[in-house]
Enzyme design. Structure first.
Site, mmCIF file in Angstrom:
data_model
loop_
_atom_site.group_PDB
_atom_site.id
_atom_site.type_symbol
_atom_site.label_atom_id
_atom_site.label_comp_id
_atom_site.label_asym_id
_atom_site.label_seq_id
_atom_site.Cartn_x
_atom_site.Cartn_y
_atom_site.Cartn_z
ATOM 1 N N SER A 157 35.393 50.973 49.885
ATOM 2 C CA SER A 157 35.656 49.550 49.701
ATOM 3 C C SER A 157 36.236 48.958 50.984
ATOM 4 C CB SER A 157 36.570 49.355 48.489
ATOM 5 O OG SER A 157 36.633 48.010 48.097
ATOM 6 N N ASP A 252 27.769 46.236 41.562
ATOM 7 C CA ASP A 252 28.834 46.002 42.524
ATOM 8 C C ASP A 252 28.494 44.751 43.317
ATOM 9 O OD1 ASP A 252 30.749 46.014 44.524
ATOM 10 O OD2 ASP A 252 30.369 48.061 45.178
ATOM 11 N N HIS A 282 31.577 49.173 41.142
ATOM 12 C CA HIS A 282 32.516 49.324 42.253
ATOM 13 C C HIS A 282 33.735 50.124 41.794
ATOM 14 C CE1 HIS A 282 34.107 47.939 46.161
ATOM 15 N NE2 HIS A 282 35.285 48.025 45.561
#
Length: 316
Positions: A157, A252, A282
């Protein structure tokens, strides 16, 4: 394609519990809830042979660093890893489970860098801290049984965003030389207007509103979002960067910009392996205690690193 059945079960549990989005909490609440959720999804942390906590000089003061040394004869290759959390949440504890798993599975010394968080420390504090961590690892990994000539970076991320930024910094600031970059569902473009951004709006998952909340925390000035160290996709030149593994998730909002970054690297002559995990959302990469797909993704990442490190020995 629907959610993976294991992810669906987690989703149903969140719905039943009425879990609030992190962006609806205070900053302190969000940081605590994020850590608790990651620990719950990660399961029991894997043991490693040794763990060292220390601090290193950073651009604005000492930075915490945690070094994971797996069993095996040294010197071991080195992975510098950056935790996720939208540059706003996260800590060395957030990334603990993943760092342990990668250290063991890839057979590498893993160095986690505790970079400064926004909004208290907006861009470019985080990439500058992470670059300081990589330079420290290159200079000092040998103290812990590491081989600084086999050095890679990675993160998930926002950590993937920072890993990509660090490769640009290392290339443009005279090193250190990096063998690989592991980018797990990275943010790559502040101005992204993609199908995955528009489609993923479910408040029970990381969604487009989450993305905007993190960027708003990270950037003191929206114009900073176009800087290549904030939005690596917007760098004018991606040639000469280290080979990459890019992992994305079907559900995501960051999926498309991660995959576009993989394509941009590939078009620039950088060797790239890119994998989208179907049925996943995600955050799945840190949930190896809960999701089979997370365990497969961690093993894929570790295998990619093992191969890269072994090839370096052969070529050396």
């Amino acid at each position: 394609m629907p959610f993976d059945p294991q992810l669906q079960a987690l989703y149903d549990a969140r719905a039943a519990q009425g879990v609030r989005p992190l962006y609806a909490m205070t900053l302190a609440e969000a940081r605590a809830a994020d850590l608790a959720a990651i620990r719950a999804g990660a399961g029991t942390p894997e043991p490693v042979e040794q763990v060292f906590d220390t601090s290193i000089p950073g651009p604005a003061g000492p930075l915490p660093v945690r070094v994971y040394r797996p069993s095996g004869e040294g010197p071991l290759p080195v992975l510098v890893y950056f935790f996720g959390g939208g540059w706003t949440l996260g800590s060395l504890d957030t990334g603990d489970g993943v760092c342990r798993s990668l250290a063991n599975a890839a057979g590498c010394l893993t160095v986690a860098v505790g970079y400064r968080l926004a909004p208290e420390h907006p861009f470019p504090a985080a990439p500058e801290d992470c670059f300081a961590g990589v330079r420290w690892a290159a200079a000092h990994a040998g103290r812990f049984g590491g081989d600084p000539d086999r050095l890679a970076v990675g993160g998930d991320s926002a950590g993937g965003n920072l890993a990509a930024a660090v490769t640009l910094m290392a290339r443009d600031r005279g090193g250190p030389d990096l063998l690989a970059q592991l980018l797990v569902y990275p943010n790559t473009d502040y101005l992204a207007d993609t199908p995955s951004r528009r489609e993923n709006t479910d408040p029970l998952l990381f969604n487009d509103k989450s993305v905007h909340w993190y960027w708003d925390n990270y950037l003191a000035d929206p114009e900073d979002g176009t800087h290549p160290l904030a939005s690596p996709l917007r760098a004018p030149d991606h040639s000469g960067l280290p080979p990459a593994l890019v992992i994305t998730a079907e559900y995501d909002p960051l999926r498309d910009e991660g995959e576009r970054y993989a394509e941009r690297l590939r078009d620039s002559g950088v060797p790239v392996e890119s994998t989208r995990y179907p049925g996943m959302a995600h955050g799945f990469f840190t949930m190896a205690g809960t999701l089979d797909a997370a365990r497969r993704a961690v093993e894929q990442a570790a295998g990619h690193l093992r191969t890269t490190f072994a090839d370096a020995v052969t070529k050396g």
